[in-house]
Design an enzyme around this catalytic site. Structure first.
Site, short mmCIF file in Angstrom:
data_model
loop_
_atom_site.label_atom_id
_atom_site.label_comp_id
_atom_site.label_asym_id
_atom_site.label_seq_id
_atom_site.Cartn_x
_atom_site.Cartn_y
_atom_site.Cartn_z
N LYS A 17 -8.72 -1.58 5.60
CA LYS A 17 -9.07 -2.07 4.11
C LYS A 17 -8.07 -3.22 3.98
CE LYS A 17 -8.87 2.35 2.97
NZ LYS A 17 -9.17 3.71 2.77
N SER B 93 -7.58 3.64 9.12
CA SER B 93 -8.51 3.72 7.70
C SER B 93 -7.76 2.84 6.56
CB SER B 93 -8.60 5.26 7.15
OG SER B 93 -8.92 5.13 5.84
N ASP C 76 -15.21 2.34 6.90
CA ASP C 76 -14.23 3.40 6.49
C ASP C 76 -14.72 4.37 5.48
OD1 ASP C 76 -11.66 4.50 6.42
OD2 ASP C 76 -11.53 3.50 4.57
N HIS D 218 0.84 -1.23 -0.23
CA HIS D 218 -0.11 -0.07 0.06
C HIS D 218 0.99 1.37 0.10
CE1 HIS D 218 -3.71 2.32 0.94
NE2 HIS D 218 -2.74 3.19 1.46
N ARG E 35 -14.68 12.80 7.05
CA ARG E 35 -13.32 13.28 7.52
C ARG E 35 -13.00 14.45 6.45
NH1 ARG E 35 -9.68 8.71 7.62
NH2 ARG E 35 -8.23 10.30 8.21
N1 URA Z 1 -5.78 6.83 2.87
C1 URA Z 1 -6.75 6.31 3.40
O1 URA Z 1 -7.08 5.13 2.77
N2 URA Z 1 -7.25 6.78 4.62
C2 URA Z 1 -6.96 7.89 5.25
O2 URA Z 1 -7.36 8.26 6.09
C3 URA Z 1 -5.72 8.49 4.55
C4 URA Z 1 -5.18 8.05 3.29
#
Ligand code: URA
Length: 437
Positions: free
Chosen positions: A187, A183, A161, A82, A168
């Site tokens: 995932k 967050s 999320d 990621h 947010r």
């Molecule tokens: N990427 C994400 O998936 N979540 C965040 O809060 C910030 C960047």
């Protein structure tokens, strides 16, 4: 339990229990807790922080707000990587097939561009026919058959999320380390990865501007993953200049293809070997990073990574002829190379301004769902530390009209800082953070 009491407890700086966090996450995901209370809670977390135990519980409950994939019938270890987002980041195109051709399945959910940073899903869509919208059974089937799959984020995974993130975004509560870490990790946990390499970008063209902030985020994510039985490492990498030379969707695909043919820019190739190498190392396919990098370099040289790339892209519907003839990928009608009007060294590049310039050329979006032009972007011929003489090529702009082209050229010239004295090229990899045993 009442949402208002949980908000007040966090406002007063107390740690929440896992049960209280679960109540809040599930209540918000189900629409029982309204946006105004969830906003107040996010702001309280942003101001008062979370303990590691709270951040881990929050991640767990967000991951379990939807399906959590179990991929162990496919392989004992599925790996993922990621990136926190940057300029010119086309790493997945190279790393996913590079790792998969060593028998390590890569199942990845990726995102679209956000603000000035590009997204893998948009880049993949610049290949004619490539299907980024896979259902969960299609995702699993592709992974089982080919050992590699990259899809857009499914609505079934970590739906809480999705809701919190959108909230947010409009309540000035994105910039909280525990909220960002949870967050991202929720995932990754929901999509079934056993081993995860996090590429945390640092610098002007990244979310985290300082190495201290990036390291704190990386350590928290590693800790959360470790707490959930996942193997996690983080790489802190420089984003004060673009990664590689190309920025823009189809241009980045072309650069990735060149890299898979054992060419490509040296910084990008090295970054791919490090990210892929950490994935092999975490999954126990190599004793250490150096051994892993050597294995991967061999697969770039002998064509195995390229073969896996072709298998992957065509399995998801991508047009083989565009991979074999990258010049047939989307091409902008206006292309101009700008040369240096002075001699000297490039001292700094404003990576954020470069990213915004590509968005304004049409290569990204400021509004969710807006269309983009895959053909536009920039190819740099010089980066930080390059020595230039008058007339040497600096960058080439690919645009869809001449006004945007001229505007981009002016902005890019302003985005460069020069020095008469030699400047050392900055290191790309700043630090590697492994789980503590
Ligand atoms: N990427 C994400 O998936 N979540 C965040 O809060 C910030 C960047």
């Amino acid at each position: 339990m009442r949402a208002v009491d949980i908000i007040a407890k966090k406002r007063d700086g107390q740690a929440l229990t896992s049960e209280e966090i679960k109540f809040f996450v599930n209540g918000y995901a189900a629409g029982e807790i309204p946006d105004y209370q969830a906003s107040a809670w996010c702001m309280a977390v942003l101001l008062k922080g979370m303990t590691d135990a709270e951040a881990t519980a929050y991640t767990l409950h967000m991951a379990h707000s939807g399906d959590v994939l179990d991929l162990h019938h496919i392989a004992p270890c599925v790996v993922d990587k990621h990136s926190t987002g940057g300029i010119g980041d086309k790493t997945t195109f190279v790393v996913a097939p590079l790792v998969a051709c060593h028998g390590l399945p890569v199942g990845k959910m990726s995102g679209r561009g956000l603000g000035f940073s590009g997204g893998t899903i948009d880049k993949l869509e610049s290949i004619r026919g490539f299907n980024v919208s896979l259902t969960t059974p299609e995702f699993m089937d592709m992974l089982a058959k080919h050992g590699i799959v990259v899809s857009g984020q499914s609505a079934d995974l970590a739906p809480a999320d999705g809701k919190f993130y959108a909230l947010r975004d409009v309540t000035a509560t994105v910039e909280s380390l525990p909220l960002i870490a949870a967050s991202i990790m929720s995932k990754k946990i929901a999509s079934g990865a056993d081993a995860i390499v996090l590429d945390v970008k640092v610098g002007k063209g990244a979310f985290m501007h300082t190495i201290e902030e990036a390291e704190a985020l990386a350590r928290l994510m590693v800790k959360i993953g470790q707490g959930m039985g996942r193997k996690v490492s983080a790489i802190l990498s420089d984003m004060n200049q673009p990664l590689g030379d190309a920025v823009g969707n189809a241009l980045e695909v072309k650069e990735a293809i060149a890299t898979l043919h054992n060419g490509g820019p040296a910084d990008f190739r090295e970054h791919c070997l490090i990210c892929g190498g950490k994935m092999l190392e975490l999954a126990g396919k190599a004793a250490n990073l150096e051994e892993a990098k050597a294995m991967l370099a061999k697969s770039l040289a002998d064509g195995q990574a390229w073969q896996k790339f072709v298998e992957w892209i065509t399995a998801q519907g991508g047009d083989l002829s565009q991979l074999e003839q990258p010049e047939t990928l989307p091409k902008a009608p206006h292309i101009e190379t700008v040369s240096s009007q002075r001699g000297g060294y490039i001292k700094a590049m404003d990576a954020a301004e470069i990213g915004k310039t590509v968005v304004d050329l049409g290569g990204g979006r400021y509004k969710k769902g807006a269309p983009i032009d895959y053909s536009v972007g920039i190819v740099f011929h010089a980066k930080i530390g390059s020595r230039l003489t008058v007339g040497a090529p600096l960058f080439t702009v690919h645009a869809n009209n001449s006004v945007k082209l001229q505007d981009a050229c002016v902005r890019l010239m302003d985005a460069l800082t020069w020095s008469f004295d030699p400047v050392a090229a900055p290191p790309h990899t700043l630090k590697i953070i492994n789980a503590e045993s």
